[in-house]
Write a protein that holds these residues in place. Structure first.
Motif, PDB file in Angstrom:
ATOM      1  N   LYS A   1       0.835  -1.189   0.000  1.00 21.48           N
ATOM      2  CA  LYS A   1       0.000   0.000   0.000  1.00 21.48           C
ATOM      3  C   LYS A   1       0.877   1.250   0.000  1.00 21.48           C
ATOM      4  CE  LYS A   1      -2.751  -1.688   3.550  1.00 21.48           C
ATOM      5  NZ  LYS A   1      -3.596  -1.433   4.688  1.00 21.48           N
ATOM      6  N   PRO A   2       0.337   2.370  -0.529  1.00 26.25           N
ATOM      7  CA  PRO A   2       1.111   3.615  -0.440  1.00 26.25           C
ATOM      8  C   PRO A   2       1.248   4.035   1.027  1.00 26.25           C
ATOM      9  CG  PRO A   2      -1.050   3.999  -1.456  1.00 26.25           C
ATOM     10  CD  PRO A   2      -0.921   2.531  -1.216  1.00 26.25           C
ATOM     11  N   ASN A   3       2.309   4.753   1.313  1.00 22.35           N
ATOM     12  CA  ASN A   3       2.508   5.242   2.674  1.00 22.35           C
ATOM     13  C   ASN A   3       1.399   6.219   3.025  1.00 22.35           C
ATOM     14  OD1 ASN A   3       4.907   3.792   2.833  1.00 22.35           O
ATOM     15  ND2 ASN A   3       6.083   5.471   1.977  1.00 22.35           N
ATOM     16  N   LYS A   4       0.944   6.168   4.278  1.00 23.33           N
ATOM     17  CA  LYS A   4      -0.120   7.039   4.750  1.00 23.33           C
ATOM     18  C   LYS A   4       0.515   8.243   5.434  1.00 23.33           C
ATOM     19  CE  LYS A   4      -3.808   5.073   6.382  1.00 23.33           C
ATOM     20  NZ  LYS A   4      -4.754   4.371   7.260  1.00 23.33           N
ATOM     21  N   GLU A   5       0.113   9.471   4.994  1.00 21.66           N
ATOM     22  CA  GLU A   5       0.648  10.696   5.582  1.00 21.66           C
ATOM     23  C   GLU A   5      -0.407  11.319   6.488  1.00 21.66           C
ATOM     24  OE1 GLU A   5       2.834  13.358   3.007  1.00 21.66           O
ATOM     25  OE2 GLU A   5       3.147  11.721   1.584  1.00 21.66           O
ATOM     26  N   LEU A   6      -0.042  11.525   7.755  1.00 22.55           N
ATOM     27  CA  LEU A   6      -0.953  12.045   8.764  1.00 22.55           C
ATOM     28  C   LEU A   6      -0.281  13.165   9.551  1.00 22.55           C
ATOM     29  CD1 LEU A   6      -2.043   8.594  10.261  1.00 22.55           C
ATOM     30  CD2 LEU A   6      -3.346   9.964   8.625  1.00 22.55           C
ATOM     31  N   VAL A   7      -1.092  13.879  10.304  1.00 26.78           N
ATOM     32  CA  VAL A   7      -0.583  14.802  11.314  1.00 26.78           C
ATOM     33  C   VAL A   7      -1.169  14.330  12.632  1.00 26.78           C
ATOM     34  CG1 VAL A   7      -0.403  17.190  12.099  1.00 26.78           C
ATOM     35  CG2 VAL A   7      -0.521  16.692   9.646  1.00 26.78           C
ATOM     36  N   CYS A   8      -0.299  14.069  13.606  1.00 28.14           N
ATOM     37  CA  CYS A   8      -0.743  13.535  14.894  1.00 28.14           C
ATOM     38  C   CYS A   8      -0.069  14.333  16.009  1.00 28.14           C
ATOM     39  CB  CYS A   8      -0.411  12.051  15.000  1.00 28.14           C
ATOM     40  SG  CYS A   8      -1.179  11.230  16.410  1.00 28.14           S
ATOM     41  N   MET A   9      -0.862  14.940  16.865  1.00 33.31           N
ATOM     42  CA  MET A   9      -0.356  15.746  17.978  1.00 33.31           C
ATOM     43  C   MET A   9       0.621  16.815  17.499  1.00 33.31           C
ATOM     44  SD  MET A   9       0.081  12.934  21.020  1.00 33.31           S
ATOM     45  CE  MET A   9       0.615  11.540  20.023  1.00 33.31           C
ATOM     46  N   GLY A  10       0.382  17.362  16.310  1.00 32.21           N
ATOM     47  CA  GLY A  10       1.220  18.431  15.784  1.00 32.21           C
ATOM     48  C   GLY A  10       2.444  17.993  15.011  1.00 32.21           C
ATOM     49  N   HIS A  11       2.624  16.688  14.837  1.00 33.21           N
ATOM     50  CA  HIS A  11       3.786  16.161  14.118  1.00 33.21           C
ATOM     51  C   HIS A  11       3.332  15.541  12.799  1.00 33.21           C
ATOM     52  CE1 HIS A  11       6.182  16.581  17.794  1.00 33.21           C
ATOM     53  NE2 HIS A  11       5.065  16.217  18.391  1.00 33.21           N
ATOM     54  N   GLN A  12       4.025  15.887  11.724  1.00 30.47           N
ATOM     55  CA  GLN A  12       3.749  15.241  10.438  1.00 30.47           C
ATOM     56  C   GLN A  12       4.345  13.848  10.494  1.00 30.47           C
ATOM     57  OE1 GLN A  12       5.283  17.361   7.065  1.00 30.47           O
ATOM     58  NE2 GLN A  12       4.851  15.675   5.673  1.00 30.47           N
ATOM     59  N   ILE A  13       3.561  12.840  10.151  1.00 30.51           N
ATOM     60  CA  ILE A  13       4.076  11.473  10.186  1.00 30.51           C
ATOM     61  C   ILE A  13       3.719  10.740   8.900  1.00 30.51           C
ATOM     62  CG2 ILE A  13       4.119  11.279  12.704  1.00 30.51           C
ATOM     63  CD1 ILE A  13       1.530   9.722  12.552  1.00 30.51           C
ATOM     64  N   ILE A  14       4.610   9.885   8.510  1.00 30.92           N
ATOM     65  CA  ILE A  14       4.403   9.034   7.340  1.00 30.92           C
ATOM     66  C   ILE A  14       4.525   7.600   7.828  1.00 30.92           C
ATOM     67  CG2 ILE A  14       5.227   8.407   5.046  1.00 30.92           C
ATOM     68  CD1 ILE A  14       6.519  11.299   5.018  1.00 30.92           C
ATOM     69  N   LEU A  15       3.436   6.859   7.722  1.00 31.46           N
ATOM     70  CA  LEU A  15       3.413   5.470   8.170  1.00 31.46           C
ATOM     71  C   LEU A  15       3.902   4.582   7.031  1.00 31.46           C
ATOM     72  CD1 LEU A  15      -0.079   5.440   9.937  1.00 31.46           C
ATOM     73  CD2 LEU A  15       2.167   5.925  10.939  1.00 31.46           C
ATOM     74  N   HIS A  16       4.857   3.713   7.316  1.00 33.67           N
ATOM     75  CA  HIS A  16       5.418   2.800   6.326  1.00 33.67           C
ATOM     76  C   HIS A  16       4.968   1.375   6.643  1.00 33.67           C
ATOM     77  CE1 HIS A  16       8.315   5.684   4.539  1.00 33.67           C
ATOM     78  NE2 HIS A  16       8.263   6.233   5.745  1.00 33.67           N
ATOM     79  N   GLU A  17       4.428   0.694   5.673  1.00 32.38           N
ATOM     80  CA  GLU A  17       4.059  -0.717   5.838  1.00 32.38           C
ATOM     81  C   GLU A  17       5.342  -1.547   5.905  1.00 32.38           C
ATOM     82  OE1 GLU A  17       0.990  -2.265   5.997  1.00 32.38           O
ATOM     83  OE2 GLU A  17       0.048  -0.290   6.097  1.00 32.38           O
ATOM     84  N   THR A  18       5.365  -2.538   6.780  1.00 33.92           N
ATOM     85  CA  THR A  18       6.536  -3.419   6.885  1.00 33.92           C
ATOM     86  C   THR A  18       6.079  -4.868   6.876  1.00 33.92           C
ATOM     87  OG1 THR A  18       6.534  -3.558   9.303  1.00 33.92           O
ATOM     88  CG2 THR A  18       7.711  -1.695   8.326  1.00 33.92           C
ATOM     89  N   SER A  19       6.968  -5.760   6.505  1.00 30.34           N
ATOM     90  CA  SER A  19       6.657  -7.193   6.539  1.00 30.34           C
ATOM     91  C   SER A  19       7.139  -7.825   7.839  1.00 30.34           C
ATOM     92  CB  SER A  19       7.295  -7.912   5.346  1.00 30.34           C
ATOM     93  OG  SER A  19       8.699  -7.775   5.399  1.00 30.34           O
ATOM     94  N   GLY A  20       7.938  -7.092   8.606  1.00 32.05           N
ATOM     95  CA  GLY A  20       8.468  -7.611   9.870  1.00 32.05           C
ATOM     96  C   GLY A  20       7.549  -7.327  11.042  1.00 32.05           C
ATOM     97  N   ASP A  21       7.952  -7.755  12.215  1.00 34.66           N
ATOM     98  CA  ASP A  21       7.146  -7.586  13.420  1.00 34.66           C
ATOM     99  C   ASP A  21       7.504  -6.270  14.117  1.00 34.66           C
ATOM    100  OD1 ASP A  21       5.242  -8.128  15.313  1.00 34.66           O
ATOM    101  OD2 ASP A  21       6.539  -9.452  16.498  1.00 34.66           O
ATOM    102  N   TYR A  22       7.380  -5.173  13.367  1.00 35.26           N
ATOM    103  CA  TYR A  22       7.642  -3.838  13.893  1.00 35.26           C
ATOM    104  C   TYR A  22       6.872  -2.823  13.058  1.00 35.26           C
ATOM    105  CZ  TYR A  22      10.811  -3.571   9.904  1.00 35.26           C
ATOM    106  OH  TYR A  22      11.332  -3.586   8.633  1.00 35.26           O
ATOM    107  N   ASP A  23       6.596  -1.668  13.663  1.00 34.02           N
ATOM    108  CA  ASP A  23       5.985  -0.549  12.948  1.00 34.02           C
ATOM    109  C   ASP A  23       7.071   0.470  12.656  1.00 34.02           C
ATOM    110  OD1 ASP A  23       3.283  -1.440  13.025  1.00 34.02           O
ATOM    111  OD2 ASP A  23       3.065  -0.694  15.072  1.00 34.02           O
TER     112      ASP A  23
END
Length: 145
Positions: free
Chosen positions: A2-24
């Motif tokens: 999936k494409p990376n999801k771009e959000l703003v959370c608590m005032g911080h710009q964040i880009i969520l990256h999908e991973t195949s491992g057991d980590y975010d």
């Protein structure tokens, strides 16, 4: 993937990256003076921050630590922590939570970065209050005082 999801959370710009491992994996950009979340700990998550640009001040337990570009800090589970960009420039960092699962907090409380006034919406008192009340459900245990 999936494409990376771009959000703003608590005032911080964040880009969520999908991973195949057991980590975010998340990329963050924090403007100068923007505080992180209230001091908190995770019972089941280990966390790592790697600063790519700028610098970030961390509170780990009762100790202040400044992490500059090219350095990282590892935060074991059950360790009280928070952070703040106390520099004069944006701070860009990578953030890892292990095992996988903490990303759901960002997905629940983050505002789509493309929305108008996303920054303001991400720090609205009602949203932050909801996050504080529900944070323990995401293994984010906030310590007040």
């Amino acid at each position: 993937m999936k494409p990376n999801k771009e959000l703003v959370c608590m005032g911080h710009q964040i880009i969520l990256h999908e991973t195949s491992g057991d980590y975010d994996l998340m990329e963050g950009i924090s403007a100068p003076g923007v505080p992180g979340p209230p001091p908190h700990y995770h019972q089941g998550y280990h966390e790592l921050f790697m600063v790519i640009e700028g610098e970030m001040e961390f509170l780990i337990g009762d100790k202040a630590v400044t992490v500059k570009a090219g350095s990282s800090i590892d935060i074991p589970a059950n360790t009280l922590h928070t952070f703040k960009n106390s520099g004069t420039e944006n701070c860009r960092f990578m953030n890892v939570h292990s095992p996988k699962g903490f990303m759901s907090l960002f997905e629940k409380f983050g505002i789509d970065a493309k929305e108008e006034n996303a920054f303001e919406k991400s720090v609205a008192p009602q949203l932050l209050g909801n996050l504080a009340r529900q944070s323990a459900s995401y293994d984010m245990h906030i310590i007040i005082g």
